[in-house]
Enzyme design. Sequence first.
Site, PDB file in Angstrom:
ATOM      1  N   ARG A 169      27.053  37.146  17.849  1.00 30.40           N
ATOM      2  CA  ARG A 169      28.474  37.365  17.512  1.00 30.40           C
ATOM      3  C   ARG A 169      28.862  36.461  16.342  1.00 30.40           C
ATOM      4  NH1 ARG A 169      31.916  34.356  19.945  1.00 30.40           N
ATOM      5  NH2 ARG A 169      31.320  34.844  22.072  1.00 30.40           N
ATOM      6  N   ASP A 227      41.355  46.917  -1.430  1.00 28.34           N
ATOM      7  CA  ASP A 227      40.424  47.813  -0.736  1.00 28.34           C
ATOM      8  C   ASP A 227      39.647  48.567  -1.815  1.00 28.34           C
ATOM      9  OD1 ASP A 227      39.189  49.973   0.577  1.00 28.34           O
ATOM     10  OD2 ASP A 227      40.712  50.001   2.147  1.00 28.34           O
ATOM     11  N   LYS A 262      31.485  54.208   3.900  1.00 28.21           N
ATOM     12  CA  LYS A 262      31.612  55.172   2.814  1.00 28.21           C
ATOM     13  C   LYS A 262      30.476  54.988   1.793  1.00 28.21           C
ATOM     14  CE  LYS A 262      35.252  55.963   5.306  1.00 28.21           C
ATOM     15  NZ  LYS A 262      36.558  55.400   5.038  1.00 28.21           N
ATOM     16  N   TYR A 303      45.427  54.423   2.845  1.00 32.22           N
ATOM     17  CA  TYR A 303      44.609  55.128   3.842  1.00 32.22           C
ATOM     18  C   TYR A 303      45.397  55.214   5.157  1.00 32.22           C
ATOM     19  CZ  TYR A 303      40.889  55.744   7.266  1.00 32.22           C
ATOM     20  OH  TYR A 303      40.115  56.192   8.311  1.00 32.22           O
TER      21      TYR A 303
END
Length: 384
Positions: free
Chosen positions: A50, A174, A199, A102
């Site tokens: 983690r 972004d 993406k 988005y």
Amino acid sequence: MSKPVQRQTVAAANGIATDAAFGAVTPAIYLTSSYAFAGFEQPRAHEYTRTSNPSRSMLADTLAKLEGGAGAVITATGTAAVDLVLSQLNSDDLVIAPHDCYGGTYRLLVSRRDKGQFKVAFVDQGDDAAMAAAFRRKPALVFVESPSNPLMRVVDIGAIAARAKAAGAKVSVDNTFLSPALQQPIALGADFVIHSTTKYLNGHTDVVGGAVVAAAKADVETLAAWANIVGTTGAPFDAYMTLRGIRTLFPRIERQQMTAAAVAAFLAGQPQVSAVYYPGLETHPSHAIARKQQAGFGAMLSFELAGGVEAVKHFVEAVRIFNLAESLGGIESLVAHPATMTHAAMGAEARHAAGIGDGLLRLSVGLEAESDLIGDLEQALAAI
Ligand SMILES: *Cc1c(COP(=O)(O)O)cnc(C)c1O
């Protein structure tokens, strides 16, 4: 002195042939949750996945080099990357966000705002007067998405960053739609670069993931600590896959944007199409800014069907090569209807304010042959 390494070389070769155990050319994947201590009170480089993992670290290092940042934090999704940046805000802090961001980012901003975790001003970031008014409210963070989704509006990142710096605000960009191959927000003054690695970076539609690259080392450390506190870090397997995708980032996006430019030019000449939104078209309102701050115009575009939602229905049922699906940036071409898919969560009113009509379709142009894609669009237009 060796020449500075080109970013394309970083993408193709960072971490290649660095395996000390066997000399493996391809970096190994470390599927372990835990790491043995060398002895009492002697932890090694990693203790628990983690917190950190070698496969994730290699992806982070590659992305930091590609974006020109001090380091990166790899998250489970792009949305988790957005949330990681937002997690640094206090309840009195104001975020300036694009009114046409988005859909999932919009929903996240509104959901956390409604819990009182920060304040949000949704602004048309291309409107100078609206931005000046928003800056007078002393924002802590300016959240930029350029080109915007789905209308491909491009804002001047350098100008916004300069204004933010003067106002003591941080800037997060972004960069999902262009990737570091085509845009370098940190060089333009951004503090953070966010990616949905789902993406273009992974590029093969088989992983969801995210990343935050920070310009300053102190920010990298804070974000890495916070990602560990809330447990938002990505899986090692996903990091391995994403790094594998990045190897071909440059040739993929270069080819895809060549085809996208041809598709945009084709659509602009069709009578059933009332508008085409592609920053590479000279008629695009922000063509000049895109030309100035981007190394290419990308492979995303959208267009309006004059026949509205009825025409949309016939069109998306007629396409054969384009698939009706959400997401973008993969090797396959996709068509999406923002009003009912990617931007449904925004609500009709916010969509209307952002200029997202019911006849709008968004294309993610893949690696198929240009003539096949244009042929597919041609026959689908004839079917509406
Ligand atoms: C997809 C996307 C996101 C969200 O990423 P996920 O990996 O789906 O969580 C954020 N920003 C942009 C621009 C996107 O396209």
